[in-house]
Design a protein around this motif. Sequence first.
Motif, PDB file in Angstrom:
ATOM      1  N   ILE A  21       0.805  -1.228   0.043  1.00  0.00           N
ATOM      2  CA  ILE A  21      -0.101  -0.014  -0.257  1.00  0.00           C
ATOM      3  C   ILE A  21       0.753   1.226  -0.097  1.00  0.00           C
ATOM      4  O   ILE A  21       0.618   2.185  -0.569  1.00  0.00           O
ATOM      5  CB  ILE A  21      -1.250  -0.056   1.204  1.00  0.00           C
ATOM      6  CG1 ILE A  21      -2.128   1.109   1.131  1.00  0.00           C
ATOM      7  CG2 ILE A  21      -0.219   0.196   2.432  1.00  0.00           C
ATOM      8  CD1 ILE A  21      -2.905   0.721  -0.192  1.00  0.00           C
ATOM      9  N   ASN A  22       2.187   1.074   0.536  1.00  0.00           N
ATOM     10  CA  ASN A  22       2.893   2.273   0.605  1.00  0.00           C
ATOM     11  C   ASN A  22       3.523   2.610  -0.754  1.00  0.00           C
ATOM     12  O   ASN A  22       3.743   3.527  -1.257  1.00  0.00           O
ATOM     13  CB  ASN A  22       4.142   2.038   1.770  1.00  0.00           C
ATOM     14  CG  ASN A  22       3.586   1.987   3.009  1.00  0.00           C
ATOM     15  OD1 ASN A  22       3.071   2.987   3.292  1.00  0.00           O
ATOM     16  ND2 ASN A  22       3.804   0.886   3.574  1.00  0.00           N
ATOM     17  N   LYS A  23       3.545   1.552  -1.608  1.00  0.00           N
ATOM     18  CA  LYS A  23       4.184   1.570  -2.879  1.00  0.00           C
ATOM     19  C   LYS A  23       3.055   2.333  -3.884  1.00  0.00           C
ATOM     20  O   LYS A  23       3.148   3.129  -4.707  1.00  0.00           O
ATOM     21  CB  LYS A  23       4.687   0.404  -3.487  1.00  0.00           C
ATOM     22  CG  LYS A  23       5.861  -0.253  -2.885  1.00  0.00           C
ATOM     23  CD  LYS A  23       7.032   0.433  -3.234  1.00  0.00           C
ATOM     24  CE  LYS A  23       8.252  -0.293  -2.652  1.00  0.00           C
ATOM     25  NZ  LYS A  23       9.693   0.517  -2.665  1.00  0.00           N
ATOM     26  N   THR A  24       1.742   1.862  -3.840  1.00  0.00           N
ATOM     27  CA  THR A  24       0.641   2.238  -4.146  1.00  0.00           C
ATOM     28  C   THR A  24       0.683   3.918  -4.016  1.00  0.00           C
ATOM     29  O   THR A  24       0.250   4.537  -4.856  1.00  0.00           O
ATOM     30  CB  THR A  24      -0.677   1.698  -3.655  1.00  0.00           C
ATOM     31  OG1 THR A  24      -0.715   0.372  -3.684  1.00  0.00           O
ATOM     32  CG2 THR A  24      -1.981   2.203  -4.343  1.00  0.00           C
ATOM     33  N   ALA A  25       0.673   4.183  -2.851  1.00  0.00           N
ATOM     34  CA  ALA A  25       0.844   5.820  -2.586  1.00  0.00           C
ATOM     35  C   ALA A  25       1.743   6.319  -3.257  1.00  0.00           C
ATOM     36  O   ALA A  25       1.426   7.482  -3.902  1.00  0.00           O
ATOM     37  CB  ALA A  25       0.934   5.804  -1.092  1.00  0.00           C
ATOM     38  N   SER A  26       2.958   6.117  -3.395  1.00  0.00           N
ATOM     39  CA  SER A  26       3.997   6.598  -3.992  1.00  0.00           C
ATOM     40  C   SER A  26       3.798   6.603  -5.451  1.00  0.00           C
ATOM     41  O   SER A  26       4.121   7.618  -6.083  1.00  0.00           O
ATOM     42  CB  SER A  26       5.395   5.984  -3.747  1.00  0.00           C
ATOM     43  OG  SER A  26       5.671   6.339  -2.457  1.00  0.00           O
ATOM     44  N   LEU A  86       0.986   8.828  -6.570  1.00  0.00           N
ATOM     45  CA  LEU A  86       1.412  10.380  -6.357  1.00  0.00           C
ATOM     46  C   LEU A  86       2.250  10.963  -7.806  1.00  0.00           C
ATOM     47  O   LEU A  86       1.829  11.958  -7.984  1.00  0.00           O
ATOM     48  CB  LEU A  86       2.098  10.702  -5.067  1.00  0.00           C
ATOM     49  CG  LEU A  86       2.546  12.130  -4.680  1.00  0.00           C
ATOM     50  CD1 LEU A  86       1.296  13.030  -4.545  1.00  0.00           C
ATOM     51  CD2 LEU A  86       3.301  12.248  -3.615  1.00  0.00           C
ATOM     52  N   PHE A  87       2.903   9.926  -8.170  1.00  0.00           N
ATOM     53  CA  PHE A  87       3.694  10.381  -9.184  1.00  0.00           C
ATOM     54  C   PHE A  87       2.990  10.563 -10.302  1.00  0.00           C
ATOM     55  O   PHE A  87       2.958  11.316 -11.229  1.00  0.00           O
ATOM     56  CB  PHE A  87       4.817   9.381  -9.379  1.00  0.00           C
ATOM     57  CG  PHE A  87       5.467   9.711 -10.967  1.00  0.00           C
ATOM     58  CD1 PHE A  87       6.296  10.814 -11.132  1.00  0.00           C
ATOM     59  CD2 PHE A  87       5.285   8.859 -11.931  1.00  0.00           C
ATOM     60  CE1 PHE A  87       6.745  10.821 -12.463  1.00  0.00           C
ATOM     61  CE2 PHE A  87       5.588   8.683 -13.023  1.00  0.00           C
ATOM     62  CZ  PHE A  87       6.562   9.913 -13.307  1.00  0.00           C
ATOM     63  N   GLU A  88       1.999   9.475 -10.628  1.00  0.00           N
ATOM     64  CA  GLU A  88       1.302   9.126 -12.045  1.00  0.00           C
ATOM     65  C   GLU A  88       0.287  10.530 -11.740  1.00  0.00           C
ATOM     66  O   GLU A  88      -0.064  11.089 -12.929  1.00  0.00           O
ATOM     67  CB  GLU A  88       0.247   7.949 -11.703  1.00  0.00           C
ATOM     68  CG  GLU A  88       1.464   6.850 -12.095  1.00  0.00           C
ATOM     69  CD  GLU A  88       0.377   5.491 -12.085  1.00  0.00           C
ATOM     70  OE1 GLU A  88      -0.647   5.459 -11.783  1.00  0.00           O
ATOM     71  OE2 GLU A  88       1.147   4.315 -12.304  1.00  0.00           O
ATOM     72  N   GLU A  89      -0.103  10.890 -10.768  1.00  0.00           N
ATOM     73  CA  GLU A  89      -1.216  12.054 -10.775  1.00  0.00           C
ATOM     74  C   GLU A  89      -0.836  13.429 -10.448  1.00  0.00           C
ATOM     75  O   GLU A  89      -1.565  14.359 -10.904  1.00  0.00           O
ATOM     76  CB  GLU A  89      -2.400  11.498  -9.802  1.00  0.00           C
ATOM     77  CG  GLU A  89      -2.925  10.290 -10.035  1.00  0.00           C
ATOM     78  CD  GLU A  89      -4.409  10.323  -9.359  1.00  0.00           C
ATOM     79  OE1 GLU A  89      -4.693  10.889  -8.645  1.00  0.00           O
ATOM     80  OE2 GLU A  89      -5.120   9.237 -10.032  1.00  0.00           O
ATOM     81  N   THR A  90       0.504  13.781  -9.957  1.00  0.00           N
ATOM     82  CA  THR A  90       0.854  15.093  -9.839  1.00  0.00           C
ATOM     83  C   THR A  90       2.351  15.236 -10.757  1.00  0.00           C
ATOM     84  O   THR A  90       2.728  16.361 -10.799  1.00  0.00           O
ATOM     85  CB  THR A  90       1.187  15.344  -8.604  1.00  0.00           C
ATOM     86  OG1 THR A  90       2.206  14.425  -7.867  1.00  0.00           O
ATOM     87  CG2 THR A  90      -0.280  14.926  -7.705  1.00  0.00           C
ATOM     88  N   GLY A  91       2.996  14.347 -10.854  1.00  0.00           N
ATOM     89  CA  GLY A  91       4.123  14.356 -11.514  1.00  0.00           C
ATOM     90  C   GLY A  91       5.275  14.488 -10.436  1.00  0.00           C
ATOM     91  O   GLY A  91       6.334  14.917 -10.649  1.00  0.00           O
ATOM     92  N   ALA A  92       5.019  14.142  -9.152  1.00  0.00           N
ATOM     93  CA  ALA A  92       5.875  14.633  -8.023  1.00  0.00           C
ATOM     94  C   ALA A  92       7.204  13.841  -8.268  1.00  0.00           C
ATOM     95  O   ALA A  92       6.988  12.377  -8.286  1.00  0.00           O
ATOM     96  CB  ALA A  92       5.216  13.929  -6.748  1.00  0.00           C
ATOM     97  N   LYS A  93       8.301  14.526  -8.211  1.00  0.00           N
ATOM     98  CA  LYS A  93       9.470  13.773  -8.499  1.00  0.00           C
ATOM     99  C   LYS A  93      10.453  13.648  -7.321  1.00  0.00           C
ATOM    100  O   LYS A  93      10.918  12.391  -6.963  1.00  0.00           O
ATOM    101  CB  LYS A  93      10.162  14.461  -9.557  1.00  0.00           C
ATOM    102  CG  LYS A  93      11.670  13.892 -10.003  1.00  0.00           C
ATOM    103  CD  LYS A  93      12.174  14.830 -11.013  1.00  0.00           C
ATOM    104  CE  LYS A  93      13.442  14.366 -11.582  1.00  0.00           C
ATOM    105  NZ  LYS A  93      14.050  15.007 -12.740  1.00  0.00           N
ATOM    106  N   LYS A  94      10.296  14.386  -6.308  1.00  0.00           N
ATOM    107  CA  LYS A  94      10.950  14.445  -4.940  1.00  0.00           C
ATOM    108  C   LYS A  94      10.058  14.618  -3.955  1.00  0.00           C
ATOM    109  O   LYS A  94       9.477  15.664  -4.013  1.00  0.00           O
ATOM    110  CB  LYS A  94      11.980  15.479  -4.923  1.00  0.00           C
ATOM    111  CG  LYS A  94      13.063  14.929  -3.948  1.00  0.00           C
ATOM    112  CD  LYS A  94      14.450  15.949  -4.042  1.00  0.00           C
ATOM    113  CE  LYS A  94      15.078  15.931  -2.915  1.00  0.00           C
ATOM    114  NZ  LYS A  94      16.372  16.823  -3.049  1.00  0.00           N
TER     115      LYS A  94
END
Length: 146
Positions: free
Chosen positions: A54-59, A62-70
């Motif tokens: 579930i922690n990998k799901t969150a990460s 977050l990347f897929e939907e926002t482009g969060a890189k760091k």
Amino acid sequence: MLEINFYDLNTIEDNKLLFAVIMAKYNEKWIYVKVKGRNTWEIPGGHREIGEDINKTASRELFEETGAKKFNITPVCVYSVKSDEPIDYTESFGQLFYSKIEELDKLPDYEVSEITLVNTTPNSLTYPLIQPFLHNKVLEFLYDKN
């Protein structure tokens, strides 16, 4: 009518956690996303893939939907949404996270068409009976941390 319940981390069986939702901040503003084909805003998140932590799901979400890189990401709690509609009397569980994003990259071309950075919850929400409760729970979590 919907009922939202909150649970401490690790009190609900892991295999019941179907999705991750991430209240994320970037430059001291909250990120909400607009899914392609919708005119409403929502908190980044999504369904857990088979066998995925579930922690990998969150990460990943977050990347897929926002482009969060760091970013830093912290589990907040488990929550459930229960409907009392006779046709859909189910309780589904997800895990709520908080993230502080340090760097955004280009928005991936998946399901999200745009993001917005706001100080408060937007008026036009996809899930208006759920999302404000999740937002407030993260605000409580951050307040209690300080």
